[in-house]
Every structure is written in structure tokens, then in C-alpha cells.
Write a protein that holds these residues in place. Sequence first.
Motif, PDB file in Angstrom:
ATOM      1  N   SER A   1      -5.565   7.828  -2.580  1.00  0.00           N
ATOM      2  CA  SER A   1      -6.633   7.209  -1.784  1.00  0.00           C
ATOM      3  C   SER A   1      -6.143   6.044  -0.934  1.00  0.00           C
ATOM      4  O   SER A   1      -6.723   5.734   0.099  1.00  0.00           O
TER       5      SER A   1
ATOM      6  N   SER B   1     -10.781   7.218  -6.825  1.00  0.00           N
ATOM      7  CA  SER B   1     -11.578   6.734  -5.700  1.00  0.00           C
ATOM      8  C   SER B   1     -11.435   7.718  -4.533  1.00  0.00           C
ATOM      9  O   SER B   1     -10.527   8.549  -4.522  1.00  0.00           O
TER      10      SER B   1
ATOM     11  N   TYR C   1       2.297  -1.628 -19.303  1.00  0.00           N
ATOM     12  CA  TYR C   1       2.836  -1.097 -18.050  1.00  0.00           C
ATOM     13  C   TYR C   1       4.341  -0.865 -18.174  1.00  0.00           C
ATOM     14  O   TYR C   1       4.866   0.175 -17.769  1.00  0.00           O
TER      15      TYR C   1
ATOM     16  N   LEU D   1       0.562   3.076  -2.139  1.00  0.00           N
ATOM     17  CA  LEU D   1       1.795   3.863  -2.020  1.00  0.00           C
ATOM     18  C   LEU D   1       1.488   5.361  -1.940  1.00  0.00           C
ATOM     19  O   LEU D   1       2.185   6.110  -1.257  1.00  0.00           O
TER      20      LEU D   1
ATOM     21  N   ASN E   1       1.705   9.773  -8.832  1.00  0.00           N
ATOM     22  CA  ASN E   1       1.685   8.383  -8.339  1.00  0.00           C
ATOM     23  C   ASN E   1       0.568   7.541  -8.959  1.00  0.00           C
ATOM     24  O   ASN E   1       0.728   6.324  -9.075  1.00  0.00           O
TER      25      ASN E   1
ATOM     26  N   ASP F   1     -11.003  11.643 -12.649  1.00  0.00           N
ATOM     27  CA  ASP F   1     -10.414  10.588 -13.478  1.00  0.00           C
ATOM     28  C   ASP F   1      -9.257  11.217 -14.249  1.00  0.00           C
ATOM     29  O   ASP F   1      -9.447  11.923 -15.236  1.00  0.00           O
TER      30      ASP F   1
ATOM     31  N   THR G   1       0.355  -3.933  -2.212  1.00  0.00           N
ATOM     32  CA  THR G   1      -0.777  -3.016  -2.388  1.00  0.00           C
ATOM     33  C   THR G   1      -1.794  -3.702  -3.299  1.00  0.00           C
ATOM     34  O   THR G   1      -1.550  -4.806  -3.786  1.00  0.00           O
TER      35      THR G   1
HETATM   36  P1  NAD Z   1      -3.091   1.117  -5.966  1.00  0.00           P
HETATM   37  O1  NAD Z   1      -3.905   0.388  -6.978  1.00  0.00           O
HETATM   38  O2  NAD Z   1      -3.194   0.708  -4.523  1.00  0.00           O
HETATM   39  O3  NAD Z   1      -3.346   2.683  -6.043  1.00  0.00           O
HETATM   40  C1  NAD Z   1      -3.531   3.334  -7.271  1.00  0.00           C
HETATM   41  C2  NAD Z   1      -4.080   4.724  -7.035  1.00  0.00           C
HETATM   42  O4  NAD Z   1      -4.287   5.345  -8.319  1.00  0.00           O
HETATM   43  C3  NAD Z   1      -5.437   4.719  -6.321  1.00  0.00           C
HETATM   44  O5  NAD Z   1      -5.496   5.840  -5.469  1.00  0.00           O
HETATM   45  C4  NAD Z   1      -6.430   4.901  -7.463  1.00  0.00           C
HETATM   46  O6  NAD Z   1      -7.642   5.514  -7.076  1.00  0.00           O
HETATM   47  C5  NAD Z   1      -5.624   5.829  -8.382  1.00  0.00           C
HETATM   48  N1  NAD Z   1      -6.119   5.793  -9.738  1.00  0.00           N
HETATM   49  C6  NAD Z   1      -6.259   4.710 -10.546  1.00  0.00           C
HETATM   50  N2  NAD Z   1      -6.793   5.094 -11.719  1.00  0.00           N
HETATM   51  C7  NAD Z   1      -6.993   6.445 -11.647  1.00  0.00           C
HETATM   52  C8  NAD Z   1      -7.506   7.407 -12.533  1.00  0.00           C
HETATM   53  N3  NAD Z   1      -7.948   7.081 -13.768  1.00  0.00           N
HETATM   54  N4  NAD Z   1      -7.567   8.687 -12.131  1.00  0.00           N
HETATM   55  C9  NAD Z   1      -7.153   9.039 -10.881  1.00  0.00           C
HETATM   56  N5  NAD Z   1      -6.635   8.162 -10.003  1.00  0.00           N
HETATM   57  C10 NAD Z   1      -6.560   6.882 -10.390  1.00  0.00           C
HETATM   58  O7  NAD Z   1      -1.620   0.932  -6.477  1.00  0.00           O
HETATM   59  P2  NAD Z   1      -0.195   1.234  -5.830  1.00  0.00           P
HETATM   60  O8  NAD Z   1       0.532  -0.040  -5.774  1.00  0.00           O
HETATM   61  O9  NAD Z   1      -0.297   2.071  -4.617  1.00  0.00           O
HETATM   62  O10 NAD Z   1       0.445   2.053  -7.042  1.00  0.00           O
HETATM   63  C11 NAD Z   1       0.806   3.413  -6.973  1.00  0.00           C
HETATM   64  C12 NAD Z   1       1.871   3.679  -8.017  1.00  0.00           C
HETATM   65  O11 NAD Z   1       3.014   2.881  -7.718  1.00  0.00           O
HETATM   66  C13 NAD Z   1       1.461   3.298  -9.436  1.00  0.00           C
HETATM   67  O12 NAD Z   1       1.975   4.240 -10.344  1.00  0.00           O
HETATM   68  C14 NAD Z   1       2.129   1.953  -9.633  1.00  0.00           C
HETATM   69  O13 NAD Z   1       2.380   1.678 -10.985  1.00  0.00           O
HETATM   70  C15 NAD Z   1       3.405   2.183  -8.864  1.00  0.00           C
HETATM   71  N6  NAD Z   1       4.118   0.963  -8.468  1.00  0.00           N
HETATM   72  C16 NAD Z   1       3.559   0.049  -7.620  1.00  0.00           C
HETATM   73  C17 NAD Z   1       4.285  -1.087  -7.283  1.00  0.00           C
HETATM   74  C18 NAD Z   1       3.752  -2.132  -6.356  1.00  0.00           C
HETATM   75  O14 NAD Z   1       4.415  -3.178  -6.188  1.00  0.00           O
HETATM   76  N7  NAD Z   1       2.601  -1.955  -5.737  1.00  0.00           N
HETATM   77  C19 NAD Z   1       5.566  -1.277  -7.787  1.00  0.00           C
HETATM   78  C20 NAD Z   1       6.101  -0.322  -8.648  1.00  0.00           C
HETATM   79  C21 NAD Z   1       5.360   0.803  -8.969  1.00  0.00           C
END
Ligand code: NAD
Length: 250
Positions: A17, A41, A155, A20, A90, A63, A190
Motif C-alpha cells: 500500500s 490497508s 522485531y 518500501l 514485505n 490481514d 517510511t
Molecule cells: P510501512 O509501515 O510503510 O508499510 C508496511 C506495510 O505492511 C503496509 O502496506 C501495511 O498495510 C502492511 N501491513 C502491516 N500489517 C499488515 C497485516 N497485518 N497484514 C497485511 N499487511 C500489513 O513500513 P515500511 O518501512 O515500508 O516496511 C516494509 C518492510 O520493510 C517491513 O517488513 C519492515 O520491517 C521492513 N524494513 C523497513 C525499514 C525502514 O527503515 N523503513 C528498514 C528495514 C526493514
Amino acid sequence: MGIFDLSGKVAMVTGASGGLGQGMTLALAEAGADIVAVSFSSCADTVAKVRALGRQAYEIQADLSQKEGLENVVARALEAAGRIDILVNNAGIIRRTPISQHSWDDFDDVLDLNLKTVFYLTQLVGNHMVERGSGKVINIASMLSFQGGINVPGYTASKHGVAGLTKAFANEWASKGVQVNAIAPGYMSTDNTAPIREDKERTDSITTRIPADRWGTAEDVGGPAVFLASSAADYVNGHVLCVDGGWMNR
Ligand code: NAD
């Protein structure tokens, strides 16, 4: 585009949504892939952007922390798109509390989505890839696949587990034409990291340690995702690719 061309492929991206997930989705679509965008979402924005690139896009709102619904998610994806060639695991959450106060519910919630669902979905989708003899799985790991982090024990456990699962799946499926790899993003701007960025002192101390001298963006993970999804990565198995501006080297 040559070896990076994804024309005719279908990529299922969880958590597509925004953040990343959206960055990787759009890069995969630009490389030619049709998309199944799965998220809790709404993925309406992502779907519109994929269609604007001239690719097919299907949305499944679910979910993914509820394992009972996962078979249905995969069935709906296959019904809509016909096949899944690329799976990007992701979707992820983070709960920040010092260890002494870290609730068991928070610990469980993070492990359920970030780790267990990666196993369940990869098995469900990957079994079709193994039958076909081809496919790519990209798991989203983290710097906390290598480090302990602060205030995020669940985490950290989940992301260490994702790195382990990546290697375990890769070992079994490499000989079956299915490549399983991971991307470990560094500090990316993000929603996931918004609370950290509200703390200027913490933000500055992080930025100082990043050799690239900036936080990453959703676009920064797009190219690595295309590489791991493409035939350019046919002999890459069980690798955890840091996309971190050099953080891990410092
Ligand atoms: P974000 O919060 O912007 O996006 C998370 C996504 O996961 C959203 O689309 C949300 O709707 C979805 N989501 C959350 N709970 C859910 C559920 N129960 N069922 C279905 N979908 C669900 O976060 P992001 O930063 O884009 O993170 C994406 C991935 O990257 C994650 O696995 C996060 O751990 C990883 N990550 C992020 C960072 C960072 O610095 N942002 C660093 C390392 C790893």
C-alpha cells in the motif's frame, strides 16, 4: 532491458500500500511485471500507479497476520492473475518498547506477521513455483537481521528469523529453479521509522553513521528488487542484500 526484463511475469507483493512495498511494486511494474498487491490497508494508490505504467494490477485486502486466511489470499491471487512468478514478502510491523516493558502480545504480533507469515506464504506460493521449476522469492529483512537494535526485541528476533528462513528455503529450492533471497534495508524514510525521525538527536546520530550521508527512500529498494526478481539473479541463492547506504560497513 534484457536480463532484467520482467515482461509476462506476475509479482505478488505484500504490504504494497505504501512505503518500501510500493517502491518495489512500482519498480517491478516498470520492469514489466503485472502485480498482485496485498495489504491490510488499501492499495488503491499503488494499483493506480501500476496501471498508469500499463501493467495489470490486482488488489487483495487482507490481514496477513491471520494464518487461517492465507490459503484464501493465495487462491484469490492465482485466480486473479493466473500465476505468481515473484513473491515479495514485505509486510511488516514494529513495536517499540524497552525490553522490561515489552508485552508478550507485542512480541507475538510482530513474530506472527514478520516471521511466521513469511514461512506460511512462501511455502504456499513457493510450492507452485517448485512444481513449475521456476520462481523468485524476495524476503524483506533488516539491519536487525544482523544487529540487536534498541527497544525492539520482537522485531529483531523476527528479522534474524527472516534471514535464517531465507537461507533454509534457498538451500532446499535452489536445485528446483526457485531462488530465495532477501533485501535488508537500512534506515529508510517510511511510516515504520516515523517515530525515530521525530527524535532529532537520534535521527542525527543515525545519519552520521550512514556513509551515504542520508536515509534511504522507497525508490532505493526498487532496483535491488528488480535484480533479485530477474533472470540476472538465477545463480543467487540465500543472499541477504544490504541496501543501507553502507551502514553495515561502518
Ligand atoms: P510501512 O509501515 O510503510 O508499510 C508496511 C506495510 O505492511 C503496509 O502496506 C501495511 O498495510 C502492511 N501491513 C502491516 N500489517 C499488515 C497485516 N497485518 N497484514 C497485511 N499487511 C500489513 O513500513 P515500511 O518501512 O515500508 O516496511 C516494509 C518492510 O520493510 C517491513 O517488513 C519492515 O520491517 C521492513 N524494513 C523497513 C525499514 C525502514 O527503515 N523503513 C528498514 C528495514 C526493514
